[in-house]
Design a protein around this motif. Structure first.
Motif, mmCIF file in Angstrom:
data_model
loop_
_atom_site.group_PDB
_atom_site.id
_atom_site.type_symbol
_atom_site.label_atom_id
_atom_site.label_comp_id
_atom_site.label_asym_id
_atom_site.label_seq_id
_atom_site.Cartn_x
_atom_site.Cartn_y
_atom_site.Cartn_z
ATOM 1 N N LEU A 83 0.582 8.617 -4.072
ATOM 2 C CA LEU A 83 0.642 9.788 -3.197
ATOM 3 C C LEU A 83 -0.042 9.512 -1.856
ATOM 4 O O LEU A 83 0.349 8.603 -1.152
ATOM 5 C CB LEU A 83 0.089 11.025 -3.912
ATOM 6 N N LEU A 84 -1.113 10.254 -1.485
ATOM 7 C CA LEU A 84 -1.586 10.188 -0.104
ATOM 8 C C LEU A 84 -2.930 9.494 0.151
ATOM 9 O O LEU A 84 -2.974 8.541 0.938
ATOM 10 C CB LEU A 84 -1.611 11.605 0.494
ATOM 11 N N PRO A 85 -4.051 9.915 -0.426
ATOM 12 C CA PRO A 85 -5.340 9.387 0.061
ATOM 13 C C PRO A 85 -5.467 7.871 -0.032
ATOM 14 O O PRO A 85 -5.752 7.190 0.953
ATOM 15 C CB PRO A 85 -6.369 10.100 -0.825
ATOM 16 N N GLY A 86 -5.268 7.324 -1.239
ATOM 17 C CA GLY A 86 -5.390 5.884 -1.416
ATOM 18 C C GLY A 86 -4.369 5.094 -0.622
ATOM 19 O O GLY A 86 -4.725 4.127 0.064
ATOM 20 N N PRO A 87 -3.083 5.453 -0.705
ATOM 21 C CA PRO A 87 -2.090 4.723 0.089
ATOM 22 C C PRO A 87 -2.332 4.765 1.594
ATOM 23 O O PRO A 87 -2.079 3.776 2.291
ATOM 24 C CB PRO A 87 -0.777 5.429 -0.289
ATOM 25 N N LEU A 88 -2.844 5.887 2.125
ATOM 26 C CA LEU A 88 -3.160 5.916 3.550
ATOM 27 C C LEU A 88 -4.337 4.996 3.853
ATOM 28 O O LEU A 88 -4.341 4.296 4.871
ATOM 29 C CB LEU A 88 -3.464 7.341 4.004
ATOM 30 N N ALA A 89 -5.327 4.977 2.976
ATOM 31 C CA ALA A 89 -6.465 4.077 3.179
ATOM 32 C C ALA A 89 -6.005 2.626 3.198
ATOM 33 O O ALA A 89 -6.395 1.839 4.079
ATOM 34 C CB ALA A 89 -7.508 4.291 2.079
ATOM 35 N N SER A 90 -5.163 2.242 2.249
ATOM 36 C CA SER A 90 -4.710 0.849 2.210
ATOM 37 C C SER A 90 -3.739 0.547 3.357
ATOM 38 O O SER A 90 -3.657 -0.598 3.811
ATOM 39 C CB SER A 90 -4.094 0.509 0.853
ATOM 40 N N LEU A 91 -3.019 1.559 3.860
ATOM 41 C CA LEU A 91 -2.169 1.360 5.034
ATOM 42 C C LEU A 91 -3.012 0.996 6.251
ATOM 43 O O LEU A 91 -2.658 0.104 7.030
ATOM 44 C CB LEU A 91 -1.360 2.623 5.320
ATOM 45 N N ILE A 92 -4.138 1.679 6.412
ATOM 46 C CA ILE A 92 -5.025 1.386 7.533
ATOM 47 C C ILE A 92 -5.547 -0.045 7.426
ATOM 48 O O ILE A 92 -5.592 -0.784 8.419
ATOM 49 C CB ILE A 92 -6.177 2.403 7.578
ATOM 50 N N LEU A 93 -5.916 -0.451 6.213
ATOM 51 C CA LEU A 93 -6.391 -1.816 6.020
ATOM 52 C C LEU A 93 -5.271 -2.816 6.291
ATOM 53 O O LEU A 93 -5.503 -3.873 6.895
ATOM 54 C CB LEU A 93 -6.920 -1.988 4.596
ATOM 55 N N ALA A 94 -4.047 -2.477 5.871
ATOM 56 C CA ALA A 94 -2.904 -3.363 6.125
ATOM 57 C C ALA A 94 -2.634 -3.490 7.613
ATOM 58 O O ALA A 94 -2.312 -4.583 8.115
ATOM 59 C CB ALA A 94 -1.666 -2.837 5.397
ATOM 60 N N ASP A 95 -2.759 -2.382 8.347
ATOM 61 C CA ASP A 95 -2.539 -2.426 9.789
ATOM 62 C C ASP A 95 -3.547 -3.335 10.486
ATOM 63 O O ASP A 95 -3.283 -3.844 11.572
ATOM 64 C CB ASP A 95 -2.619 -1.013 10.387
ATOM 65 N N ALA A 96 -4.713 -3.519 9.869
ATOM 66 C CA ALA A 96 -5.742 -4.389 10.442
ATOM 67 C C ALA A 96 -5.654 -5.815 9.894
ATOM 68 O O ALA A 96 -6.540 -6.624 10.144
ATOM 69 C CB ALA A 96 -7.128 -3.822 10.179
ATOM 70 N N GLY A 97 -4.592 -6.101 9.130
ATOM 71 C CA GLY A 97 -4.345 -7.474 8.725
ATOM 72 C C GLY A 97 -4.501 -7.791 7.258
ATOM 73 O O GLY A 97 -4.210 -8.915 6.827
ATOM 74 N N ALA A 98 -4.966 -6.835 6.438
ATOM 75 C CA ALA A 98 -5.156 -7.124 5.013
ATOM 76 C C ALA A 98 -3.813 -7.247 4.305
ATOM 77 O O ALA A 98 -2.819 -6.625 4.692
ATOM 78 C CB ALA A 98 -5.984 -6.018 4.360
ATOM 79 N N ARG A 99 -3.790 -8.057 3.263
ATOM 80 C CA ARG A 99 -2.632 -8.104 2.373
ATOM 81 C C ARG A 99 -2.858 -7.062 1.292
ATOM 82 O O ARG A 99 -3.843 -7.125 0.551
ATOM 83 C CB ARG A 99 -2.487 -9.487 1.743
ATOM 84 N N VAL A 100 -1.962 -6.095 1.210
ATOM 85 C CA VAL A 100 -2.100 -5.004 0.241
ATOM 86 C C VAL A 100 -1.015 -5.130 -0.818
ATOM 87 O O VAL A 100 0.174 -5.162 -0.497
ATOM 88 C CB VAL A 100 -2.009 -3.629 0.930
ATOM 89 N N VAL A 101 -1.434 -5.182 -2.065
ATOM 90 C CA VAL A 101 -0.509 -5.241 -3.192
ATOM 91 C C VAL A 101 -0.622 -3.940 -3.968
ATOM 92 O O VAL A 101 -1.687 -3.608 -4.494
ATOM 93 C CB VAL A 101 -0.828 -6.438 -4.111
ATOM 94 N N LYS A 102 0.473 -3.184 -4.025
ATOM 95 C CA LYS A 102 0.516 -1.949 -4.804
ATOM 96 C C LYS A 102 0.840 -2.271 -6.249
ATOM 97 O O LYS A 102 1.787 -2.997 -6.530
ATOM 98 C CB LYS A 102 1.601 -0.999 -4.255
ATOM 99 N N LEU A 103 0.047 -1.718 -7.155
ATOM 100 C CA LEU A 103 0.324 -1.832 -8.585
ATOM 101 C C LEU A 103 0.974 -0.531 -9.024
ATOM 102 O O LEU A 103 0.341 0.525 -8.987
ATOM 103 C CB LEU A 103 -0.962 -2.090 -9.367
ATOM 104 N N GLU A 104 2.250 -0.597 -9.437
ATOM 105 C CA GLU A 104 3.009 0.619 -9.711
ATOM 106 C C GLU A 104 3.558 0.640 -11.133
ATOM 107 O O GLU A 104 3.712 -0.400 -11.775
ATOM 108 C CB GLU A 104 4.169 0.742 -8.719
ATOM 109 N N LYS A 105 3.901 1.840 -11.586
ATOM 110 C CA LYS A 105 4.510 1.999 -12.900
ATOM 111 C C LYS A 105 5.897 1.372 -12.908
ATOM 112 O O LYS A 105 6.681 1.570 -11.966
ATOM 113 C CB LYS A 105 4.665 3.488 -13.245
ATOM 114 N N PRO A 106 6.252 0.649 -13.966
ATOM 115 C CA PRO A 106 7.626 0.138 -14.066
ATOM 116 C C PRO A 106 8.624 1.287 -14.097
ATOM 117 O O PRO A 106 8.359 2.346 -14.667
ATOM 118 C CB PRO A 106 7.625 -0.627 -15.394
ATOM 119 N N GLY A 107 9.747 1.088 -13.468
ATOM 120 C CA GLY A 107 10.816 2.081 -13.494
ATOM 121 C C GLY A 107 10.703 3.146 -12.445
ATOM 122 O O GLY A 107 11.615 3.334 -11.643
ATOM 123 N N ARG A 108 9.566 3.833 -12.378
ATOM 124 C CA ARG A 108 9.410 4.954 -11.459
ATOM 125 C C ARG A 108 8.576 4.597 -10.233
ATOM 126 O O ARG A 108 8.866 5.018 -9.127
ATOM 127 C CB ARG A 108 8.769 6.128 -12.180
#
Length: 370
Positions: A15-40
């Motif tokens: 959803l929002l808080p965590g993904p926005l936080a990691s987006l900001i880190l990604a914009d500053a150069g971090a490699r962000v790997v999302k761990l997601e549920k299979p299928g959905r």
């Protein structure tokens, strides 16, 4: 070289808080790997409207990341994650307290694998306290911190149009504390655990009300203080054409300029003039002319007044264009749209103007031993 280049962030949030936080880190150069549920995957993938296979919301918040689908309840989940956990710099999660522990991925377990890891938990109420396990959304945090009680104009509270708790109470403090923890780790060699509570972080926005309450015992109510509608110098006034003027001429010099331009009687300009009488007089004058009249009259006059813009007007404004706020793009499913501006200085951003949002499980990472 971007400041966070080489940093690996594992993002278990949705959803929002965590993904926005990691987006900001990604914009500053971090490699962000999302761990997601299979299928959905992330629930936000299913939202409307769509951009390619997933939602516009998902694309905006997950630009430039990678995605791996993994059942965290599977017996071999920890073994498959271990290579990434050993290399990761930051882990972000926003499950309810205790969930990551039950999955074998709590801080103490992960710290034994990687003692340098900065582990950030984002929740509504924090890891402790009687409300720690309560479900909630932005509106609930606004309600229970007293912020919602100060909205409205003397009637019922109104729905805030921004998700202040998720963004300003969750994502932004998470990034701030992650960067502080990384700086500390650079000196000590040790990671740490961060407990970010969205409700806690709303209180600084109410500093003035807390000050009045704690120091004087004068706790603010709806529409009775400067920034909640108690003053004619901080008001929203309707214009003749049905639009609105946001007037904030608080300081004496701005108030004097404002009163002169709207031709407010001198008796009503005084500091001790009855607030309700002044508000009514100002409202009468503003309502007599259309918005464009006031826009032109106040232009360059130092009065701290603005015509209330629609979001469309603001996004296409000359100011947004000059600041290049929507110059970057996000791509998904062969379609592009302006990317979400994040509070990262242009100096720290990648030169790449367009980045894609990840398809579910698109990352074939040999470290996962899948």
């Amino acid at each position: 070289m971007q400041p966070l280049q080489g940093m690996l962030v594992l993002d278990f949030s949705t959803l929002l808080p965590g993904p926005l936080a990691s987006l900001i880190l990604a914009d500053a150069g971090a490699r962000v790997v999302k761990l997601e549920k299979p299928g959905r995957g992330d629930e936000m993938r299913s939202y409307e409207p769509r951009l390619g296979e997933d939602s516009v919301n998902f694309a905006l918040l997950n630009r430039g990341k990678q995605s791996i689908a993994l059942d965290l309840k599977a017996p071999d989940a920890l073994a498959r994650l271990r290579p990434l956990l050993e290399r990761a710099d930051v882990l972000i999660e926003q499950f309810r307290p205790g969930v990551m522990e039950r999955l074998g991925l709590g801080y103490e377990a992960v710290r034994r694998i990687n003692p340098k890891l900065v582990y950030c938990s984002i929740t509504g109420w924090g890891q402790t306290g009687p409300k720690a396990q309560d479900a909630g959304h932005d509106l609930n945090y606004m309600a229970e911190t007293g912020a919602l009680s100060l909205t409205g104009a003397g009637g019922a509270p109104v729905l805030p149009p921004i998700l202040a708790a998720d963004v300003a109470g969750g994502a932004y403090p998470a990034v701030m504390n992650i960067l502080l923890a990384v700086a500390q780790r650079d000196r000590t060699g040790c990671g740490c655990y961060l407990d970010v509570a969205m409700a806690d972080n709303l209180f600084p926005f109410l500093y003035w009300g807390l000050g009045n309450g704690f120091a004087l015992g004068r706790w603010p109510g709806m529409a009775d203080e400067l920034v909640t509608g108690g003053s004619p110098r901080y008001q929203i006034y309707p214009t003749q054409c049905g639009r609105y003027l946001a007037a904030a001429p608080i300081e004496a010099k701005f108030w004097a300029n404002f009163c002169r331009l709207i031709e407010l009687p001198e008796a009503l300009q005084a500091e001790d003039a009855p607030a309700e009488q002044v508000k009514a007089a100002v409202a009468e004058r503003i309502a007599a002319r259309p918005a464009e009249h006031w826009r032109q009259l106040f232009a360059g006059q130092d009065v701290c007044c603005s015509i209330v813009a629609t979001l469309e007007e603001a996004a296409h404004s000359a100011q947004a264009s000059a600041r290049k706020l929507f110059e970057r793009e996000v791509e998904a499913g062969g379609q592009r749209l302006p990317a979400l501006p994040t509070p990262i200085a242009p100096l720290f951003r990648a030169a790449q103007a367009c980045a894609g949002a990840p398809r579910l499980n698109e990352t074939q990472d040999p470290l996962l031993l899948i």
